[in-house]
Motif scaffolding. Structure first.
Motif, PDB file in Angstrom:
ATOM      1  N   LYS A 226       0.994  -1.259   0.137  1.00  0.00           N
ATOM      2  CA  LYS A 226      -0.099   0.020  -0.049  1.00  0.00           C
ATOM      3  C   LYS A 226       0.718   1.499   0.133  1.00  0.00           C
ATOM      4  O   LYS A 226       0.665   2.008   0.821  1.00  0.00           O
ATOM      5  N   LYS A 227       1.754   1.243  -0.953  1.00  0.00           N
ATOM      6  CA  LYS A 227       2.591   2.676  -1.140  1.00  0.00           C
ATOM      7  C   LYS A 227       2.368   3.131  -2.576  1.00  0.00           C
ATOM      8  O   LYS A 227       2.004   2.534  -3.504  1.00  0.00           O
ATOM      9  N   ARG A 228       2.487   4.522  -2.455  1.00  0.00           N
ATOM     10  CA  ARG A 228       2.221   5.393  -3.677  1.00  0.00           C
ATOM     11  C   ARG A 228       3.178   5.081  -4.704  1.00  0.00           C
ATOM     12  O   ARG A 228       2.919   5.113  -6.062  1.00  0.00           O
ATOM     13  N   ASP A 229       4.489   4.930  -4.480  1.00  0.00           N
ATOM     14  CA  ASP A 229       5.382   4.772  -5.381  1.00  0.00           C
ATOM     15  C   ASP A 229       6.468   3.926  -4.826  1.00  0.00           C
ATOM     16  O   ASP A 229       6.705   3.458  -3.952  1.00  0.00           O
ATOM     17  N   LEU A 230       7.562   3.626  -5.894  1.00  0.00           N
ATOM     18  CA  LEU A 230       8.790   2.847  -5.348  1.00  0.00           C
ATOM     19  C   LEU A 230       9.569   3.483  -4.365  1.00  0.00           C
ATOM     20  O   LEU A 230      10.203   2.763  -3.376  1.00  0.00           O
ATOM     21  N   GLU A 231       9.656   4.885  -4.306  1.00  0.00           N
ATOM     22  CA  GLU A 231      10.464   5.587  -3.480  1.00  0.00           C
ATOM     23  C   GLU A 231       9.840   5.291  -2.023  1.00  0.00           C
ATOM     24  O   GLU A 231      10.782   4.887  -1.086  1.00  0.00           O
ATOM     25  N   GLU A 232       8.668   5.475  -2.010  1.00  0.00           N
ATOM     26  CA  GLU A 232       7.860   5.278  -0.429  1.00  0.00           C
ATOM     27  C   GLU A 232       8.129   3.761  -0.164  1.00  0.00           C
ATOM     28  O   GLU A 232       8.454   3.376   1.240  1.00  0.00           O
ATOM     29  N   LEU A 233       7.957   3.004  -1.069  1.00  0.00           N
ATOM     30  CA  LEU A 233       8.347   1.542  -0.919  1.00  0.00           C
ATOM     31  C   LEU A 233       9.731   1.216  -0.276  1.00  0.00           C
ATOM     32  O   LEU A 233       9.929   0.479   0.846  1.00  0.00           O
ATOM     33  N   PHE A 234      10.563   1.795  -0.990  1.00  0.00           N
ATOM     34  CA  PHE A 234      11.970   1.515  -0.700  1.00  0.00           C
ATOM     35  C   PHE A 234      12.173   2.074   0.750  1.00  0.00           C
ATOM     36  O   PHE A 234      12.824   1.197   1.615  1.00  0.00           O
TER      37      PHE A 234
END
Ligand code: ATP
Length: 239
Positions: A226-234
């Motif tokens: 449930k993250k907006r983009d890969l940066e948030e996920l990272f």
């Protein structure tokens, strides 16, 4: 899809620490896979084992269905890599470097191949310039051009666009992906640029402390966590 690379239980231990800890993953024909993770996660160590530059402490690597340790030279014939730490000889000109590597690789029609790569990687004006006098971005372009001399089917890219301006980075990402997709080759690509990873990767492998902690398409990983983009996920996974 046929497998190009199969790594099983790949492990690298140094005296006091385990840099890569029993990781297993595959790369299929035509796949571009991002190897992500925080500083020190084990990405470069993994790439260096795949290139046979360092010996795994444990595990098995197959490239094009052949065991790497038993058949190093033959297996690596259609493999190449580019990394900022793998600088080419500084005293040679751009052309001389490409020529020397094409001789080492036994490239047929090497003059033609070099001219094409000089054009594609925007190096024509630098052909007679000493490599040591190139800017870091120009050296990166030369390293990538060198990586295509042997028509690789497996390309290992360790932060290949780190020193490039956004315009040339965009040109090279597109070029590298097109060239590899055209031959159904595979790329294992490390980067700390999450937008770049979103653009190029079919799949992501996320390393932390030497272990794979997540592996899937960018879309599936974002949905799962449930993250907006890969940066948030990272940032979430790296904690
Ligand atoms: P970065 O994003 O900073 O490039 P990385 O994921 O590529 O990091 P590696 O360079 O693979 O990380 O390093 C993994 C770990 O192994 C680090 O903690 C590093 O200090 C350690 N390491 C690497 N080479 C050696 C060595 N020769 N001896 C001891 N430890 C090492």
């Amino acid at each position: 899809m046929a497998l190009i690379l199969k790594a099983q239980n790949l492990t690298k231990r140094y005296k006091r620490m385990t840099a890569v800890d029993h990781i297993s993953f595959d790369l299929a024909e035509g796949e571009i896979v991002g190897l992500l993770g925080p500083n020190g996660a084990g990405k470069t160590t993994t790439i260096q084992m795949l290139l046979s530059l360092i010996e795994p402490s444990e595990g098995h690597i197959e490239i094009f269905g052949e065991g790497l340790s038993a058949n190093r030279e033959k297996t690596l014939e259609k493999v190449n890599f580019a990394a900022p730490y793998a600088a080419l000889p500084y005293n040679l000109t751009v052309y001389e470097n490409l020529n020397v590597f094409s001789l080492l690789y036994g490239v047929r029609d090497r003059r033609e191949k070099i001219e094409t790569l000089l054009r594609e990687f925007r190096l024509v004006e630098f052909r007679n310039q000493r490599t040591g006098a190139l800017s870091s971005g120009e050296q990166t372009r030369l390293g990538l051009a060198k990586a295509f001399l042997n028509d690789p089917k497996l390309l290992l890219l360790d932060e290949p666009t780190a020193s490039l301006d956004p315009a040339i980075a965009q040109h090279l990402r597109t070029l590298v992906c097109q060239k590899m997709k055209a031959v159904h080759g595979a790329i294992l690509w490390t980067s700390h640029n999450m937008r770049e990873m979103e653009m190029v990767c079919d799949r992501i492998i996320f390393l932390s402390l030497g272990k794979i902690i997540a592996e899937d398409t960018v879309r599936n990983l974002q949905d799962r966590y449930k993250k907006r983009d890969l940066e948030e996920l990272f940032i979430f996974l790296a904690q």
